[in-house]
Design a protein around this motif. Structure first.
Motif, PDB file in Angstrom:
ATOM      1  N   VAL A 242      45.468  -3.382   2.924  1.00 38.21           N
ATOM      2  CA  VAL A 242      46.622  -3.862   3.684  1.00 38.21           C
ATOM      3  C   VAL A 242      47.897  -3.506   2.942  1.00 38.21           C
ATOM      4  N   ALA A 243      48.869  -2.959   3.666  1.00 38.35           N
ATOM      5  CA  ALA A 243      50.194  -2.659   3.113  1.00 38.35           C
ATOM      6  C   ALA A 243      51.231  -3.451   3.894  1.00 38.35           C
ATOM      7  N   GLU A 244      52.073  -4.210   3.176  1.00 41.63           N
ATOM      8  CA  GLU A 244      53.107  -5.034   3.805  1.00 41.63           C
ATOM      9  C   GLU A 244      54.478  -4.601   3.297  1.00 41.63           C
ATOM     10  N   HIS A 245      55.369  -4.379   4.239  1.00 44.79           N
ATOM     11  CA  HIS A 245      56.737  -3.969   3.905  1.00 44.79           C
ATOM     12  C   HIS A 245      57.688  -4.744   4.810  1.00 44.79           C
ATOM     13  N   GLY A 246      58.268  -5.818   4.264  1.00 46.20           N
ATOM     14  CA  GLY A 246      59.156  -6.648   5.072  1.00 46.20           C
ATOM     15  C   GLY A 246      58.412  -7.206   6.270  1.00 46.20           C
ATOM     16  N   PRO A 247      58.913  -6.974   7.484  1.00 48.01           N
ATOM     17  CA  PRO A 247      58.262  -7.521   8.690  1.00 48.01           C
ATOM     18  C   PRO A 247      57.106  -6.665   9.210  1.00 48.01           C
ATOM     19  N   PHE A 248      56.741  -5.602   8.492  1.00 46.77           N
ATOM     20  CA  PHE A 248      55.730  -4.662   8.979  1.00 46.77           C
ATOM     21  C   PHE A 248      54.453  -4.759   8.142  1.00 46.77           C
TER      22      PHE A 248
ATOM     23  N   THR B  98      54.041  -4.222  -0.692  1.00 50.73           N
ATOM     24  CA  THR B  98      52.914  -4.844  -1.385  1.00 50.73           C
ATOM     25  C   THR B  98      51.620  -4.306  -0.802  1.00 50.73           C
ATOM     26  N   VAL B  99      50.739  -3.820  -1.671  1.00 48.36           N
ATOM     27  CA  VAL B  99      49.452  -3.263  -1.260  1.00 48.36           C
ATOM     28  C   VAL B  99      48.342  -4.166  -1.783  1.00 48.36           C
ATOM     29  N   THR B 100      47.427  -4.529  -0.879  1.00 46.28           N
ATOM     30  CA  THR B 100      46.276  -5.353  -1.240  1.00 46.28           C
ATOM     31  C   THR B 100      45.004  -4.609  -0.870  1.00 46.28           C
ATOM     32  N   GLY B 101      44.116  -4.461  -1.835  1.00 50.38           N
ATOM     33  CA  GLY B 101      42.827  -3.828  -1.589  1.00 50.38           C
ATOM     34  C   GLY B 101      41.697  -4.807  -1.847  1.00 50.38           C
TER      35      GLY B 101
ATOM     36  N   GLN C  28      45.925  -6.536  -5.981  1.00 45.99           N
ATOM     37  CA  GLN C  28      47.217  -6.554  -5.302  1.00 45.99           C
ATOM     38  C   GLN C  28      48.305  -6.087  -6.252  1.00 45.99           C
ATOM     39  N   ARG C  29      49.179  -5.206  -5.742  1.00 48.88           N
ATOM     40  CA  ARG C  29      50.295  -4.698  -6.555  1.00 48.88           C
ATOM     41  C   ARG C  29      51.469  -4.382  -5.641  1.00 48.88           C
ATOM     42  N   SER C  30      52.654  -4.608  -6.150  1.00 48.24           N
ATOM     43  CA  SER C  30      53.881  -4.285  -5.413  1.00 48.24           C
ATOM     44  C   SER C  30      54.434  -2.954  -5.892  1.00 48.24           C
ATOM     45  N   PHE C  31      54.851  -2.151  -4.940  1.00 46.01           N
ATOM     46  CA  PHE C  31      55.502  -0.873  -5.200  1.00 46.01           C
ATOM     47  C   PHE C  31      56.872  -0.939  -4.537  1.00 46.01           C
ATOM     48  N   GLY C  32      57.875  -1.348  -5.301  1.00 46.73           N
ATOM     49  CA  GLY C  32      59.182  -1.574  -4.716  1.00 46.73           C
ATOM     50  C   GLY C  32      59.123  -2.735  -3.743  1.00 46.73           C
ATOM     51  N   ASP C  33      59.504  -2.484  -2.492  1.00 42.88           N
ATOM     52  CA  ASP C  33      59.486  -3.523  -1.462  1.00 42.88           C
ATOM     53  C   ASP C  33      58.171  -3.571  -0.683  1.00 42.88           C
TER      54      ASP C  33
END
Length: 410
Positions: free
Chosen positions: A205-211, A173-176, A166-171
């Motif tokens: 999985v990519a999470e960006h705020g509510p998406f 978050t990507v989880t593999g 898991q790593r965050s790229f700005g706002d």
């Protein structure tokens, strides 16, 4: 392990681990939690039954508790900052037509660094968007995951190993997640068993705020065992091939035989919880190197939150790709009975398993850890009885399903 002893073993796990690490400088912490659903489900017909995937029987006109009810108990033991253990037992009505307990999760987790962790043992198979918590009704907007999607893989557990990064790229978050192991599931009254060997699963999985956006892929060598209908069909084809001197029938039996055949399940998912608007969707393709049906499945859910009340609508569909003319060739009178038997097999019958469902529901969070849900479904089978269970011969009608449930955490 005997099902009757699973929950007792789960309760004993944290105590045993606490004793084992009692001499450590840092004492382990133990957390016991649970979840459950109490539900009544009914339909408007007695000619077929509505159930969840892998259930042996379902609901008819008389309300039934077994379709949507379950009870889970989980133990989490943190030994230190990098090592933990998790176990989860679940009581539900599944392939055997009675409530029984099973061990859903039992793994050790090692945190390698701030980005990477590894789990060894029994975990959830990451085939779907909500795989890790598909049995926790409180975690979902809907009363149950759409059957058109969640019936397409007969496994929900994986015995093996997985690694998560898991790593965050700005706002964002990507989880593999990459997992490998084996799995099995009981079908049709607990007698027929599906086995998956060399199961390899990828989940991103990519999470960006509510998406949230997700991609998943599962590959495995799948076998279906202990099916009397299937064994009779294959034996009949081979015997007829020898008696009639038609080697193509023997070759067809070999192709039809679902023993360690390559199978894959590829899925995409999107979810949103933004300004009281709730939406979720998944799309998937199932492919197998056998006559087990290749399928396309999808659903779309949308809702709007009014304070603690959230009405929603869902539409889902599963269709068979290709539609071969028949599993067993026509024109051979000796095979007439085999053709009828093939049509009755849930994974092989032509047109069986196709259906669409439109659902209307509402969720009311009346407590901080409990929610009341009411949902009505209109199930429209394709050819035959779709995903409905134990249907009378020739049944092909739309069915209305109603359910009321209370989901809770403790």
């Amino acid at each position: 392990m005997n099902n009757k002893h699973i929950l007792a073993a789960m309760l004993a796990l944290p105590l045993a681990l606490s004793s084992a690490f009692a001499q450590e400088a840092q004492s382990p912490t133990v957390k016991i939690s649970g979840f459950g659903t109490g539900a009544l489900t009914w339909t408007n017909t007695n000619d077929a039954e509505f159930g969840r995937p892998n259930q042996a029987s379902g609901a008819k006109k008389s309300p039934r508790t077994g379709v949507d009810s379950n009870l889970g108990l989980q133990a989490d033991v943190s030994v230190n900052s990098w090592l933990s253990f998790t176990g989860q037992g679940l009581v539900r009505r599944d392939a055997e037509d009675d409530f029984g307990a099973e061990l859903m999760l039992a793994f050790a987790k090692a945190r390698i660094n701030d980005e990477i962790s590894v789990r060894v043992g029994r975990t959830g198979l990451p085939a779907f968007m909500i795989s890790d918590y598909r049995n926790v009704g409180y975690a979902h907007t809907f009363l149950r995951p759409p059957g058109e999607m969640y019936s397409q893989v007969p496994f929900d557990k994986l015995d093996g190993i997985d690694a998560t990064w898991q790593r965050s790229f700005g706002d964002t978050t990507v989880t593999g997640q990459l997992a490998y192991g084996r799995s099995e599931g009981r079908l049709a009254g607990g007698v027929i068993k599906a086995e998956g060997k060399d199961v390899l699963a990828l989940n991103v999985v990519a999470e960006h705020g509510p998406f949230t956006a997700r991609f998943g892929r599962v590959d495995a060598k799948v076998s279906v065992k202990h099916s009397a209908s299937l064994d009779a069909l294959l034996g009949g084809l081979r015997n007829a091939g020898a008696a009639l001197r038609q080697p193509q029938l023997t070759a067809m039996a070999d192709q039809l035989d679902p023993t360690e055949k390559d199978a894959s399940f590829t899925s995409f998912g999107l979810a949103m919880d933004w300004n009281n608007i709730v939406a979720q969707s998944e799309f998937a393709k199932r492919k197998t190197d056998t006559y087990v049906n290749d399928t396309t499945s999808w659903y779309l859910m949308g809702g709007y939150r009014f304070g603690k009340v959230l009405p929603y609508v869902i539409h889902g569909k599963v269709s068979i790709d290709g539609h071969p003319a028949n599993v067993v060739p026509a024109g051979v009178p000796a095979l007439a009975a085999l053709r009828a038997g093939a049509a009755s097999l849930p994974y092989i019958g032509i047109g069986q398993g196709e259906q669409s469902t439109t659902s209307l529901g509402v969720r009311w969070d009346f407590h901080s850890s409990a929610a009341l849900k009411v949902q009505f479904d209109r199930v429209k089978p394709g050819v035959g009885s779709g995903l409905l269970l134990n249907a009378k011969p020739g049944f092909n009608r739309d069915v209305t399903v109603g359910a009321v449930a209370v989901d809770f955490l403790f």
